[in-house]
Design a protein around this motif. Structure first.
Motif, short mmCIF file in Angstrom:
data_model
loop_
_atom_site.label_atom_id
_atom_site.label_comp_id
_atom_site.label_asym_id
_atom_site.label_seq_id
_atom_site.Cartn_x
_atom_site.Cartn_y
_atom_site.Cartn_z
N SER A 74 0.83 -1.19 0.00
CA SER A 74 0.00 0.00 0.00
C SER A 74 0.87 1.25 0.00
O SER A 74 1.91 1.30 0.65
CB SER A 74 -0.90 -0.01 1.23
N GLN A 116 -2.17 11.56 3.69
CA GLN A 116 -2.51 10.53 4.68
C GLN A 116 -1.36 10.34 5.67
O GLN A 116 -1.58 10.22 6.88
CB GLN A 116 -2.83 9.22 3.98
N PHE A 163 -1.24 10.74 9.79
CA PHE A 163 -0.73 9.72 10.71
C PHE A 163 0.43 10.27 11.55
O PHE A 163 0.55 9.96 12.73
CB PHE A 163 -0.27 8.49 9.93
N HIS A 188 -7.17 0.62 13.56
CA HIS A 188 -5.79 0.18 13.36
C HIS A 188 -5.33 -0.70 14.53
O HIS A 188 -5.54 -0.34 15.69
CB HIS A 188 -4.84 1.38 13.26
N SER A 197 -5.28 -6.06 9.64
CA SER A 197 -5.10 -4.78 8.95
C SER A 197 -3.71 -4.65 8.36
O SER A 197 -2.75 -5.27 8.82
CB SER A 197 -5.35 -3.64 9.93
N GLU A 198 -3.59 -3.83 7.32
CA GLU A 198 -2.28 -3.54 6.73
C GLU A 198 -1.47 -2.59 7.61
O GLU A 198 -0.27 -2.43 7.43
CB GLU A 198 -2.45 -2.93 5.34
N TYR A 199 -2.15 -1.96 8.56
CA TYR A 199 -1.50 -1.01 9.45
C TYR A 199 -1.14 -1.67 10.78
O TYR A 199 -1.85 -2.57 11.25
CB TYR A 199 -2.42 0.18 9.73
N TRP A 223 0.55 -0.09 14.53
CA TRP A 223 1.25 0.90 15.34
C TRP A 223 2.11 0.19 16.36
O TRP A 223 1.61 -0.64 17.12
CB TRP A 223 0.25 1.82 16.04
N LEU A 265 4.51 3.75 12.92
CA LEU A 265 3.46 3.10 12.14
C LEU A 265 4.08 2.29 11.02
O LEU A 265 4.81 2.83 10.18
CB LEU A 265 2.50 4.14 11.55
N ILE A 314 3.30 -0.01 7.72
CA ILE A 314 2.26 -0.28 6.72
C ILE A 314 2.73 -1.46 5.89
O ILE A 314 3.77 -1.40 5.24
CB ILE A 314 2.01 0.95 5.84
N GLU A 315 1.99 -2.56 6.01
CA GLU A 315 2.37 -3.84 5.42
C GLU A 315 3.80 -4.22 5.83
O GLU A 315 4.60 -4.66 5.02
CB GLU A 315 2.21 -3.80 3.91
N GLN A 339 6.79 3.47 8.23
CA GLN A 339 6.59 4.63 7.35
C GLN A 339 6.32 5.93 8.09
O GLN A 339 6.38 6.99 7.48
CB GLN A 339 5.44 4.34 6.37
#
Length: 288
Positions: A2, A8, A12, A69, A84-86, A88, A112, A114-115, A119
């Motif tokens: 992603s 976005q 975050f 998330h 989820s792809e997210y 924390w 965070l 992401i996958e 990021q």
């Protein structure tokens, strides 16, 4: 993978910032009159009321802004939707041992992934009131001002930082040999007791390189983003892509990355050879 938009990622990043600042206030409130220090299972692996209260503050911020998330927290473990792809990764108090002894080197870290790729990251030092922030493609800052890694190009002129994991008493793979070896090859190796601050300091040029083993995702997720966005390099010891679950990381200003990697691999090879020789010696002294 992603690819969130810059807008976005900025949202975050603002959430992460709010979270670390909220936790930082709590750490300041507990400072100097801490009670209820406990060990979590291993000698030296401490948890305090400050850790728990700061983590609660972070969780409240994240659940208010990103309720869907999942969260990986040092004290609470894996929380919420794991599909989820997210993810924390949060450390409410990185440097608990320092904090418990009133040694003012500790930080709050919120990252965070992401996958599986870090990021977004925010790290706050409540003692120096320094706020480090970064997101992929948005750069890295300290107190909202851009930062860059150092320009040191020779290992012999570098200042490094490292640390020792909680299992150092239980394994020969404890980083002692690497620490001593590199102390002789550089201008010095420091040990702060906070992986998050170590990475933040590489990002802003205070240290030229950092390596460590035995880390957890919350120790390094935010810092990885900071170093990369400040122009540095983050890999495994052998310069292959860093694998966060491995707990091993090598982060530098890029200039000394290959040299530092080579030295770490040399120490590892020498340790393996000594181990093999010990096994052979034991076999020879106990013939069947």
């Amino acid at each position: 993978m992603s690819h969130p938009s810059p807008e976005q990622l900025q949202i975050f990043l603002d959430v992460a910032t709010e979270a670390v600042l909220a936790a930082g206030v709590i750490l300041q409130d507990y400072w100097g009159h801490l009670e209820g220090i406990e060990e979590k299972g291993r000698p030296g692996d401490l948890v305090t009321k400050a850790d728990k209260a700061a983590e609660t503050a972070i969780l409240q911020v994240l659940r208010r802004h990103v309720p869907d998330h999942p969260i990986l927290a040092e004290e609470s473990g894996q929380l919420d939707n794991t599909a989820s792809e997210y993810l924390w990764a949060i450390d409410p108090l990185d440097g608990t041992t320092n904090y418990a002894h009133q040694y003012p080197v500790a930080a709050v870290s919120v990252g965070l992934l992401i996958e599986g790729v870090p990021q977004v990251g925010a790290i706050f030092d409540p003692f120096r009131q320094e706020l480090f922030r970064a997101a992929t493609g948005l750069g890295a800052t300290r107190d909202r001002r851009p930062i860059q890694v150092s320009k040191t190009a020779e290992l012999s002129k570098s200042l490094l930082v490292s640390g020792f994991a909680y299992d150092r008493r239980e394994t020969s793979d404890n980083n002692y040999a690497e620490f001593c070896h590199l102390t002789h090859l550089t201008q010095g190796v420091r040990r702060s007791g906070s992986a998050a601050l170590d990475l933040a300091y590489v990002a802003c040029g205070r240290f030229d390189g950092y390596w460590e083993r035995g880390l957890s995702p919350w120790d390094m997720a935010a810092g990885i983003v900071l170093v990369r966005e400040a122009g540095g390099q983050v890999t495994a010891y052998d310069q292959s892509p860093v694998v966060i679950p491995s707990g091993r990381i090598l982060a530098t200003n890029q200039q000394i990355h290959s040299a530092l990697s080579n030295e770490l691999l040399q120490v590892s090879a020498a340790s393996a050879a000594r181990s093999d020789n010990n096994v052979l010696s034991q076999d020879a002294s106990h013939p069947s």
